[in-house]
Write a protein that holds these residues in place. Structure first.
Motif: not given
Length: 270
Positions: A215-228
């Protein structure tokens, strides 16, 4: 700088135009004096020629009593000759000044034409360099945008993979917790902390920790996706700006500069 060059050349041309207009007035004044002197001399020549051919038997011969006492002369031979010489000298002087002015004007037109052409070429070189720089920047942005889109795709795939893993681990967690819950219903002495119980407890903790990590990785990935996504929007905006700059510089400005007058037109020969 090109505008300043053209305005400066125009101002110098206006000053020469004023000089030319003044010189033209002087030329016409000298011409008028010569024509008037010539006309007077032709009239005097006709009169003197008529007087030369008068005879006793000529028609129109008559008495003009007292005419010998009338002195209608306004000049003497010296002043008469000087008047004509002055007119001729003035004419020569004005013609020399006109020739010098024409030469200066032709030189000015050539010099100003060269100055404007040189500045025109400098601007074209600056435009060409700027267009190349903008094109290079546009290409770099396009490359970064392509990489960003690829990273967005990979991040979205990773998010889907993480969500699938969380879903699968959640199923394992449900099974382990359900087993533990079922074992709490064992009667009396059968509520034994046996190896199976210990393994189930460890399994629950391990699976739950794994889910928390996912879930932490999912949040990080979603943050990365938003940044991208933000980077993608910024790059697309920059790309649109560069494309608009290229359209203005390359299509609109440079196309107008293709109709710049040639040297002969700048000099005034056509």
């Amino acid at each position: 700088m090109e505008v300043d060059t053209i305005l400066c050349c125009q101002e110098r041309m206006r000053r020469h135009l004023d000089k030319a207009i003044a010189q033209l007035a002087s030329d016409r004044s000298a011409q008028h004096e010569l024509e008037k002197d010539l006309s007077d001399k032709q009239a005097a020549l006709r009169i003197d020629d008529k007087c030369k051919h008068l005879r006793n038997t000529s028609e129109g011969v008559s008495y003009f009593r007292g005419v010998e006492r009338v002195d209608a002369t306004v000049s003497v031979p010296e002043s008469w000759a000087k008047f004509t010489d002055d007119n001729v000298l003035r004419s020569q002087s004005e013609r020399a000044a006109s020739a010098k002015l024409r030469e200066d004007t032709e030189n000015l037109l050539v010099v100003t034409a060269n100055e404007m052409w040189n500045q025109f070429n400098k601007v074209n070189v600056a435009f060409t360099n700027r267009i190349a720089e903008t094109m290079d920047a546009k290409n770099k942005i396009h490359v970064h945008l392509s990489k960003t889109l690829q990273e967005i795709f990979q991040t979205e795939m990773a998010i889907e993979s993480i969500r699938k893993a969380i879903k699968e681990k959640s199923a394992f967690l449900k099974v382990a917790q359900t087993r533990l819950d079922e074992r709490t219903r064992r009667p009396n002495i059968e509520l034994c902390r046996d190896m199976a119980q210990l393994r189930l407890v460890n399994e629950v903790y391990e699976v739950d920790e794994t889910i928390q990590t996912l879930q932490q990785r999912l949040r990080d990935a979603e943050d990365t996706l938003q940044s991208l996504a933000h980077t993608k929007a910024t790059l697309e905006h920059d790309l649109a700006v560069k494309a608009n700059t290229l359209y203005i510089d390359q299509e609109k400005c440079m196309s107008m500069r293709n109709s710049y007058p040639n040297t002969l037109r700048l000099v005034g020969f056509c």
